[in-house]
Enzyme design. Structure first.
Site, PDB file in Angstrom:
ATOM      1  N   PHE A   1       0.858  -1.191   0.000  1.00 43.97           N
ATOM      2  CA  PHE A   1       0.000   0.000   0.000  1.00 43.97           C
ATOM      3  C   PHE A   1       0.885   1.228   0.000  1.00 43.97           C
ATOM      4  O   PHE A   1       1.736   1.391   0.873  1.00 43.97           O
ATOM      5  CB  PHE A   1      -0.937   0.032   1.219  1.00 43.97           C
ATOM      6  CG  PHE A   1      -1.844   1.226   1.193  1.00 43.97           C
ATOM      7  CD1 PHE A   1      -2.979   1.231   0.392  1.00 43.97           C
ATOM      8  CD2 PHE A   1      -1.546   2.370   1.929  1.00 43.97           C
ATOM      9  CE1 PHE A   1      -3.810   2.355   0.332  1.00 43.97           C
ATOM     10  CE2 PHE A   1      -2.371   3.494   1.872  1.00 43.97           C
ATOM     11  CZ  PHE A   1      -3.500   3.475   1.075  1.00 43.97           C
TER      12      PHE A   1
ATOM     13  N   ASP B   1       9.276   2.729   1.718  1.00 42.91           N
ATOM     14  CA  ASP B   1       8.095   3.411   2.243  1.00 42.91           C
ATOM     15  C   ASP B   1       8.016   3.104   3.734  1.00 42.91           C
ATOM     16  O   ASP B   1       7.595   2.024   4.132  1.00 42.91           O
ATOM     17  CB  ASP B   1       6.852   2.907   1.488  1.00 42.91           C
ATOM     18  CG  ASP B   1       5.562   3.551   1.984  1.00 42.91           C
ATOM     19  OD1 ASP B   1       5.555   4.075   3.108  1.00 42.91           O
ATOM     20  OD2 ASP B   1       4.554   3.495   1.242  1.00 42.91           O
TER      21      ASP B   1
ATOM     22  N   LYS C   1       2.612   9.727   8.832  1.00 39.25           N
ATOM     23  CA  LYS C   1       1.948   9.181  10.022  1.00 39.25           C
ATOM     24  C   LYS C   1       2.549   9.662  11.355  1.00 39.25           C
ATOM     25  O   LYS C   1       2.279  10.772  11.765  1.00 39.25           O
ATOM     26  CB  LYS C   1       1.883   7.653   9.921  1.00 39.25           C
ATOM     27  CG  LYS C   1       0.955   7.211   8.769  1.00 39.25           C
ATOM     28  CD  LYS C   1       0.453   5.792   8.875  1.00 39.25           C
ATOM     29  CE  LYS C   1      -0.746   5.572   7.963  1.00 39.25           C
ATOM     30  NZ  LYS C   1      -0.450   4.898   6.717  1.00 39.25           N
TER      31      LYS C   1
HETATM   32  C1  LIG Z   1      -0.779   5.182   5.310  1.00 36.42           C
HETATM   33  C2  LIG Z   1       0.207   4.772   4.292  1.00 36.42           C
HETATM   34  C3  LIG Z   1       0.376   5.496   3.092  1.00 36.42           C
HETATM   35  C4  LIG Z   1      -0.508   6.657   2.707  1.00 36.42           C
HETATM   36  O1  LIG Z   1      -0.432   7.722   3.595  1.00 36.42           O
HETATM   37  P1  LIG Z   1      -1.553   8.878   3.531  1.00 36.42           P
HETATM   38  O2  LIG Z   1      -1.116   9.849   4.573  1.00 36.42           O
HETATM   39  O3  LIG Z   1      -2.862   8.213   3.846  1.00 36.42           O
HETATM   40  O4  LIG Z   1      -1.535   9.419   2.172  1.00 36.42           O
HETATM   41  C5  LIG Z   1       1.368   5.095   2.225  1.00 36.42           C
HETATM   42  N1  LIG Z   1       2.157   4.054   2.502  1.00 36.42           N
HETATM   43  C6  LIG Z   1       2.031   3.336   3.644  1.00 36.42           C
HETATM   44  C7  LIG Z   1       2.956   2.187   3.916  1.00 36.42           C
HETATM   45  C8  LIG Z   1       1.038   3.658   4.567  1.00 36.42           C
HETATM   46  O5  LIG Z   1       0.891   2.929   5.667  1.00 36.42           O
END
Ligand SMILES: *Cc1c(COP(=O)(O)O)cnc(C)c1O
Length: 403
Positions: free
Chosen positions: A145, A230, A259
């Site tokens: 994701f 990521d 986050k």
């Molecule tokens: C939450 C998340 C995203 C997206 O972040 P947003 O602030 O919702 O755009 C991308 N990559 C990972 C691994 C995530 O957990």
């Protein structure tokens, strides 16, 4: 607990219909207040938050150091454009660079943005510019994701999420996670970068094999590809290290974060080694709110506080405690993850959604990350008594649900 918080808000506000676009499921609880690991709903019921937003409020709700920094900055200077500088953004950027220098030994530079998806967007544009024309493709993993914008959705390895939005942007391909041969086979002269999560969060809390990440690093070196990690969910102590890549001892070229770095304030960042960051020139990328003073003040305070309490060590210690206690419960097949990013795999026949509902009813916030697994990601500041209280709730609910 309000059984139908959504319907309630519509009723109470006198609206004729729900004022939000229907992109989220109907929420069942409306929260009014939070402090540390605790939350209270609008009826005054208390909950233990073992999800932290979605791994966002790692220092707990309403952390005084974060609140203080936010209020003081709001009272001084919220924002000036990027035509000018403010005093806090350089400070926050240097703290991020210092963290990366300490954890992977590379000097780098930061681009601030407002969310995880934007952090990945910047990384994808950086990869395209780095590769040059004709070398623009990015390989990511199935089950990953990376965000909801068109490019980050294309990078997200979940074809069902692409389905309603075809055609997807060009230049994205997916391979089986933790399979180095599959990755090697997907590389051709059009590829510029590999994008991976050290632990697939939304995909079910699936850790990358440390050897896989080391092999990816070697492959990227051999083929001249960028290794983009990521760390939006795994970063800032969550896995028991500052960054997930430390478990494998690899040195990334680009790291994306968001986050927990804002503890609930919307902010993200893309970090790249100086060599890679240098491919960007003025005008190549930007954002109105990049490095805005209020967000920078929050990031600065979050990093200071996380260092002060040694948040990664807390995550490792409390994580071992929590996973050990959960793994011993009847109804649990196993616990996976790292630090305080955990998934509890339930015995066949137990439905994670039903368990999530029952836990919520008893005042424990978690989420069903797959059909058979619950995700637990409490604040890194969670106490041992809070862990015991949560484990007792999980034990009671599983006992109730077991046939
Ligand atoms: C939450 C998340 C995203 C997206 O972040 P947003 O602030 O919702 O755009 C991308 N990559 C990972 C691994 C995530 O957990």
């Amino acid at each position: 607990m309000s059984a139908h918080a959504f319907e309630q808000v519509v009723e109470q506000s006198g609206a004729q219909y729900c004022p939000f676009m229907p992109v989220f499921g109907a929420p069942q609880v409306m929260f009014a207040r939070g402090r540390g690991t605790e939350l209270w709903d609008t009826d005054g019921n208390r909950y233990l938050d073992f999800l932290s937003g979605l791994a966002v409020t790692s220092l707990g709700h309403s952390h005084p150091a974060v609140t203080q920094a936010m209020c003081a900055q709001a009272d001084t200077l919220l924002h000036v454009s990027n035509l000018f500088a403010n005093t806090v953004a350089p400070q926050a950027a240097m703290k991020i660079n210092q963290l990366l220098l300490e954890t992977c030994g590379r000097e780098g530079q930061v681009f601030f943005c407002n969310s995880g998806a934007e952090a990945n967007e910047a990384a994808l544009k950086l990869a395209r510019k780095f590769g040059g024309r004709g070398r623009h493709a990015v390989i990511s993993a199935y089950g990953s994701f990376h965000g909801r914008t068109l490019a980050t959705l294309a990078a997200t390895g979940q074809p069902a999420k692409h389905e309603p939005f075809h055609p997807m942007p060009d230049g994205f391909r997916h391979v089986v996670f933790n399979d180095i041969a599959a990755l090697e086979a997907a590389i051709d002269p059009s590829v510029s970068a590999v994008l991976l999560e050290p632990v697939q969060g939304e995909g079910g809390v699936l850790p990358a094999d440390p050897q896989y990440l080391r092999d990816v690093r070697a492959l990227c070196d051999e083929r001249g590809l960028l290794m983009i990690l990521d760390e939006i969910q795994t970063g800032f102590g969550r896995t028991g290290e500052w960054f997930g890549f430390q478990h494998a001892g690899v040195v990334p070229d680009v790291v994306t974060m968001a986050k927990a770095m804002g503890n609930g304030f919307p902010v993200g960042a893309t970090w790249a080694t100086r060599e890679v960051a240098a491919v960007f020139q003025p005008g190549d990328h930007g954002s109105t709110y990049s490095g805005t003073a209020i967000a920078a003040a929050v990031v600065d305070a979050v990093i200071d506080e996380m260092r002060r309490i040694d948040a990664p060590r807390l995550a490792a210690e409390r994580g071992a405690e929590l996973s050990g206690k959960l793994a011993a419960l009847p109804g649990v097949v196993g616990v996976r993850g790292a630090g305080l990013l955990l998934a509890v795999e339930l015995v066949p026949g137990l439905d994670a959604k039903a368990a999530y509902q029952a836990l919520l009813q008893r005042g424990l916030v978690t989420n069903a990350v797959t059909a058979t697994a619950l995700r637990l990601a409490p604040p890194l500041t969670v106490s041992s008594p809070e862990i015991d209280e949560a484990v007792a709730i999980v034990a009671a609910v599983l006992q109730e649900l077991l046939p």
